[in-house]
Design a protein around this motif. Structure first.
Motif, PDB file in Angstrom:
ATOM      1  N   PHE A  68      -5.524   2.439 122.445  1.00 51.12           N
ATOM      2  CA  PHE A  68      -5.428   1.811 121.129  1.00 51.12           C
ATOM      3  C   PHE A  68      -6.272   2.510 120.082  1.00 51.12           C
ATOM      4  O   PHE A  68      -7.333   3.043 120.370  1.00 51.12           O
ATOM      5  CB  PHE A  68      -5.724   0.313 121.180  1.00 51.12           C
ATOM      6  N   HIS A 104      -1.500  -0.512 119.495  1.00 50.33           N
ATOM      7  CA  HIS A 104      -2.065  -0.729 120.838  1.00 50.33           C
ATOM      8  C   HIS A 104      -0.954  -0.649 121.885  1.00 50.33           C
ATOM      9  O   HIS A 104       0.022  -1.368 121.834  1.00 50.33           O
ATOM     10  CB  HIS A 104      -2.718  -2.110 120.858  1.00 50.33           C
ATOM     11  N   PRO A 129      -2.220  -7.149 120.543  1.00 51.22           N
ATOM     12  CA  PRO A 129      -2.929  -5.901 120.263  1.00 51.22           C
ATOM     13  C   PRO A 129      -4.309  -6.095 119.648  1.00 51.22           C
ATOM     14  O   PRO A 129      -4.534  -7.020 118.873  1.00 51.22           O
ATOM     15  CB  PRO A 129      -2.001  -5.198 119.272  1.00 51.22           C
TER      16      PRO A 129
END
Length: 121
Positions: free
Chosen positions: A87, A21, A16
Motif C-alpha cells: 500500500f 492498497h 484499504p
C-alpha cells in the motif's frame, strides 16, 4: 483483480489503509507464511515489488510504499490465508505502528538471540 498468474493473485483490499492498497495472495491455501512454498512466497514478493512500482507510476497519492504481512493472530493476522499487503504511504496518512522504540538490548543479548535463531534455521 489487478494481477493473476498460475501461482498468485493481486486485488484491491476492501478495507484499504490508503487508496491503491493491494493484497497479493497465493492461489493455493496456506494459513501461515511458513506453510507457503519458497518459490510461491518469492513470487508474492516479486509481484508485490512490481505492483509497488505500478502504484508509484499510477498517479495515486504515494510518497512511499509499505509491504505488510501479518503471520499469526499475535501479529494481527485476521484472515488465515497468507497474504501480502502492498500500500502507498504519504505524510499524515492513518497507518501507524505503535511500539516502544526505546528498548536497546546489549551486544550480548543481540548475540544470544542471533545464536538461537541461527541454530533453529
Amino acid at each position: 483483480m489487478v494481477y493473476k498468474d498460475e501461482y498468485v493473485l493481486a486485488f484491491m483490499d476492501i478495507s484499504p489503509v490508503n487508496q491503491g492498497h493491494l493484497l497479493v495472495i497465493p492461489k493455493n491455501h496456506y494459513a501461515y507464511l511458513s506453510e507457503v512454498p519458497e518459490e510461491i512466497a518469492a513470487r508474492m514478493f516479486t509481484i508485490g515489488q512490481k505492483l509497488a512500482k505500478a502504484i508509484r507510476k499510477s498517479g495515486l497519492k504515494c510518497e512511499g510504499i509499505n509491504f505488510f504481512l501479518a503471520d499469526g493472530e499475535a501479529a494481527f493476522q485476521e484472515v488465515f490465508h497468507s497474504h501480502l499487503h502492498v500500500f502507498p504511504r504519504f505524510k499524515g496518512d492513518p497507518f501507524k505502528i505503535d511500539a516502544d522504540w526505546s528498548f536497546s538490548p546489549t551486544r550480548e543479548e543481540l548475540d544470544e538471540v542471533a545464536k538461537r535463531i541461527r541454530c533453529s534455521f
